[in-house]
Enzyme design. Structure first.
Site, PDB file in Angstrom:
ATOM      1  N   VAL B  77       0.693  -0.936   0.029  1.00  0.00           N
ATOM      2  CA  VAL B  77       0.068   0.088   0.260  1.00  0.00           C
ATOM      3  C   VAL B  77       0.969   1.294  -0.076  1.00  0.00           C
ATOM      4  CG1 VAL B  77      -1.757   1.245   1.335  1.00  0.00           C
ATOM      5  CG2 VAL B  77      -1.721  -1.299   1.186  1.00  0.00           C
ATOM      6  N   CYS B  78       0.742   2.311  -1.040  1.00  0.00           N
ATOM      7  CA  CYS B  78       1.556   3.289  -0.985  1.00  0.00           C
ATOM      8  C   CYS B  78       1.602   3.947   0.265  1.00  0.00           C
ATOM      9  CB  CYS B  78       0.996   4.324  -2.089  1.00  0.00           C
ATOM     10  SG  CYS B  78       1.868   6.013  -2.192  1.00  0.00           S
ATOM     11  N   ILE B  79       2.436   4.482   1.037  1.00  0.00           N
ATOM     12  CA  ILE B  79       2.478   4.766   2.290  1.00  0.00           C
ATOM     13  C   ILE B  79       2.186   6.203   2.260  1.00  0.00           C
ATOM     14  CG2 ILE B  79       5.148   5.438   2.236  1.00  0.00           C
ATOM     15  CD1 ILE B  79       5.285   4.910   5.114  1.00  0.00           C
ATOM     16  N   ALA B  82      -1.502   6.522   1.990  1.00  0.00           N
ATOM     17  CA  ALA B  82      -2.347   5.857   2.868  1.00  0.00           C
ATOM     18  C   ALA B  82      -2.381   6.664   4.062  1.00  0.00           C
ATOM     19  CB  ALA B  82      -1.574   4.521   3.238  1.00  0.00           C
TER      20      ALA B  82
END
Lengths: 120, 132, 93
Positions: B77-79, B82
């Site tokens: 998940v793209c930090i 997110a």
């Protein structure tokens, strides 16, 4: 074109959604990882490149500032749909950065020339 | 063949997350490998641990978890996307001073570099988008 | 050879037109999600230049009650096979 190259396609106007910034972030990350990257602006995405943006009043950061940093990241292959500009009454001189305009016939070869095409 | 899948569509509001799941199952069923599933933009909501799904519907995050557990998938998940949307893990909760976190088990927060690496490592990259 | 996927309904004609313009003569278009409506007879003229190169994801057409000739419809496994038989996949959404 190098062996591996990424083309990022963006079709959205700026500010109304995060798409413009999100596409730029992908391109900038490619550059940080030293991967050749090109950006293709189609449809309303040509509005992303308009000069004179001033989004302070809507609580957003100025995209123009990020765009002006693109040459520092060696991101200089910026393609803009010629008809997208014309349909919107714009000229390349209205844009914040030098771009290559491409017509419909050149679109297919641009996609073919890149290893990976990412739509954002 | 090595595939990577990019999911930009959120669960529920867009169909793309479910399409991506079905595609992932079909890729695996055909004997190919999935190098990574990368969740970007509103697609990060696929990674929440807190969905409450009606009994006659299927939870998208739970389906990703089950598929990942079965096939040892790398769900990233793209930090940056997110944390802006309130999807954080324990480590980010500590960093930002939150008492709670909500990233589902089986998902991992990491940077956009993982997307770029997936493009370089995979034979095919397939994106599932929402809109806007 | 590129596989293009398109998930936008006819109201988003710009998305379809860019996709169509970007297609080479050996590319394939796969209509998915709301994109399956483009396969209706009402839009046949706009797909004419792509004849024989348009596929529709069967589950999405069935879900929407869009009744199409079976020859145009493919399942998820065939979607994967198209990804393999083309050099890359470009998503239009």
């Amino acid at each position: 074109m190098s062996a591996a190259s990424i083309l990022v396609i963006t079709r959205s106007a700026p500010y109304g959604s995060s798409a413009a910034r999100d596409a730029l972030d992908v391109a900038l990350t490619c550059s940080v990882f030293e991967q050749p990257v090109s950006l293709l602006f189609l449809d309303d995405a040509v509005f992303q490149l308009l000069k004179g943006q001033s989004p302070g009043g809507i609580g957003q950061k100025n995209l123009n500032a990020v765009q002006q940093s693109l040459p520092l990241y060696d991101i200089d292959r910026l393609y803009v749909g010629a008809r997208a500009l014309a349909e919107r009454g714009l000229h390349a001189s209205d844009l914040i950065l030098p771009v290559q305009t491409i017509d419909e016939a050149e679109l297919a070869s641009l996609l073919a020339d890149h290893t990976t095409v990412l739509s954002v | 063949m090595i595939f990577s899948i990019i999911v930009q569509a959120p669960p529920v509001q867009a169909q793309g997350a479910e399409t991506a799941l079905r595609f992932a199952r079909a890729v695996l069923a055909a004997g190919h490998r999935i190098h990574r599933v990368f969740f970007y933009r509103d697609g990060v909501h696929n990674g929440t641990a807190l969905t409450c799904t009606p009994q006659d519907e299927n939870s998208i995050p739970a389906q990703w978890q089950a598929l990942a557990a079965e096939h040892d998938l790398d769900l990233v998940v793209c930090i940056a996307a997110a944390v802006r949307r309130g999807l954080i893990d324990e480590s980010e909760a500590g960093r930002y001073g939150h008492r709670h976190w909500n990233l589902a088990d089986g998902f991992e927060l990491s940077g956009l570099g993982q997307l770029v690496e997936a493009c370089l490592t995979s034979d095919r990259v397939v994106t599932f988008g929402g809109r806007s | 050879m590129i596989l293009h996927t398109l998930n936008q309904p006819p109201a988003n004609a710009a998305c379809f037109e860019r996709c169509r313009e970007a297609m080479s003569s050996d590319d394939t278009l796969l209509l998915i999600e709301d994109g399956v409506y483009w396969a209706l007879p009402a839009f046949a003229a706009r797909l004419e230049s792509l004849s024989g190169r348009v596929k529709v994801l069967a589950a999405d057409a069935a879900a929407r009650g869009v009744d199409l000739p079976a020859a145009h419809c493919i399942d998820d496994q065939a979607f994967v096979a198209l990804c393999v038989s083309h050099d890359k996949v470009v998503s239009w959404f």
